[in-house]
Design a protein around this motif. Sequence first.
Motif, PDB file in Angstrom:
ATOM      1  N   GLY A 102     -53.471  21.181  -8.545  1.00 51.75           N
ATOM      2  CA  GLY A 102     -53.824  20.024  -7.727  1.00 51.75           C
ATOM      3  C   GLY A 102     -53.668  18.726  -8.502  1.00 51.75           C
ATOM      4  N   THR A 103     -54.325  17.681  -8.012  1.00 53.99           N
ATOM      5  CA  THR A 103     -54.209  16.383  -8.680  1.00 53.99           C
ATOM      6  C   THR A 103     -55.572  15.742  -8.902  1.00 53.99           C
ATOM      7  N   VAL A 104     -56.257  15.418  -7.812  1.00 54.53           N
ATOM      8  CA  VAL A 104     -57.544  14.718  -7.934  1.00 54.53           C
ATOM      9  C   VAL A 104     -58.631  15.480  -7.169  1.00 54.53           C
ATOM     10  N   PHE A 105     -59.850  15.356  -7.660  1.00 56.64           N
ATOM     11  CA  PHE A 105     -60.985  16.040  -7.067  1.00 56.64           C
ATOM     12  C   PHE A 105     -61.253  15.532  -5.651  1.00 56.64           C
ATOM     13  N   ASP A 106     -61.550  16.477  -4.754  1.00 56.87           N
ATOM     14  CA  ASP A 106     -61.959  16.154  -3.390  1.00 56.87           C
ATOM     15  C   ASP A 106     -62.975  17.212  -2.970  1.00 56.87           C
ATOM     16  N   ALA A 107     -64.213  16.792  -2.732  1.00 59.94           N
ATOM     17  CA  ALA A 107     -65.280  17.735  -2.376  1.00 59.94           C
ATOM     18  C   ALA A 107     -64.930  18.532  -1.117  1.00 59.94           C
ATOM     19  N   ARG A 108     -64.170  17.923  -0.208  1.00 58.18           N
ATOM     20  CA  ARG A 108     -63.779  18.642   1.014  1.00 58.18           C
ATOM     21  C   ARG A 108     -62.970  19.890   0.672  1.00 58.18           C
ATOM     22  N   ASP A 109     -62.185  19.812  -0.383  1.00 57.61           N
ATOM     23  CA  ASP A 109     -61.400  20.978  -0.793  1.00 57.61           C
ATOM     24  C   ASP A 109     -62.303  22.165  -1.101  1.00 57.61           C
ATOM     25  N   LEU A 110     -63.424  21.903  -1.765  1.00 57.06           N
ATOM     26  CA  LEU A 110     -64.357  22.983  -2.096  1.00 57.06           C
ATOM     27  C   LEU A 110     -64.879  23.661  -0.836  1.00 57.06           C
ATOM     28  N   VAL A 111     -65.200  22.861   0.158  1.00 52.03           N
ATOM     29  CA  VAL A 111     -65.705  23.411   1.426  1.00 52.03           C
ATOM     30  C   VAL A 111     -64.627  24.277   2.081  1.00 52.03           C
ATOM     31  N   VAL A 112     -63.402  23.779   2.108  1.00 51.24           N
ATOM     32  CA  VAL A 112     -62.300  24.534   2.718  1.00 51.24           C
ATOM     33  C   VAL A 112     -62.057  25.830   1.949  1.00 51.24           C
ATOM     34  N   TYR A 113     -62.040  25.747   0.622  1.00 53.08           N
ATOM     35  CA  TYR A 113     -61.823  26.949  -0.187  1.00 53.08           C
ATOM     36  C   TYR A 113     -62.879  28.007   0.114  1.00 53.08           C
ATOM     37  N   LEU A 114     -64.143  27.602   0.051  1.00 45.81           N
ATOM     38  CA  LEU A 114     -65.226  28.573   0.214  1.00 45.81           C
ATOM     39  C   LEU A 114     -65.259  29.163   1.624  1.00 45.81           C
ATOM     40  N   ALA A 115     -65.034  28.329   2.624  1.00 45.99           N
ATOM     41  CA  ALA A 115     -65.027  28.834   4.008  1.00 45.99           C
ATOM     42  C   ALA A 115     -63.855  29.787   4.229  1.00 45.99           C
ATOM     43  N   THR A 116     -62.703  29.439   3.695  1.00 46.65           N
ATOM     44  CA  THR A 116     -61.516  30.278   3.879  1.00 46.65           C
ATOM     45  C   THR A 116     -61.670  31.608   3.155  1.00 46.65           C
ATOM     46  N   ILE A 117     -62.199  31.566   1.949  1.00 46.89           N
ATOM     47  CA  ILE A 117     -62.378  32.804   1.187  1.00 46.89           C
ATOM     48  C   ILE A 117     -63.412  33.692   1.878  1.00 46.89           C
TER      49      ILE A 117
END
Length: 140
Positions: A108-123
């Motif tokens: 990736g490039t820069v931190f985005d808290a939304r990414d964490l939510v998407v990752y955890l929900a998808t997993i």
Amino acid sequence: MSAEEQIGTRAPSSVPRRVTAGVLLILTIAAGLLVHGALPDAAATDIAGDALYAVAAYLAVVLIAPRLPPVAAGAIAAAWCTAVELFQLTGLPLAWGAQLPPVMLVLGTVFDARDLVVYLATIALAAALDVGIRAILHRR
């Protein structure tokens, strides 16, 4: 035939699971590259890319360790995705990606808290689907 095999308690072979995970991983990576390279940069494509990254992480864990239970595979994939996202806070992935663009696809490039939510929900969804599919196959 062992007693375990006779009563159906023996763990299934990991080969079909590994092959399935490998094929799905290739398809997921192809979809991710398509989203990244062919679709306009927008919130929806960013979320789709994050979801595909999380699925790829899950499938990579299953490919490496096919006998892991889905919850364990999900925990490892979630740890990977979280670590990668937090690593972005250092600025190194952005700098490395500027020098070698494919690095951005993995780190990736820069931190985005939304990414964490998407990752955890998808997993969580991937692990739940895996549990369901395994239950259906186990009944057969």
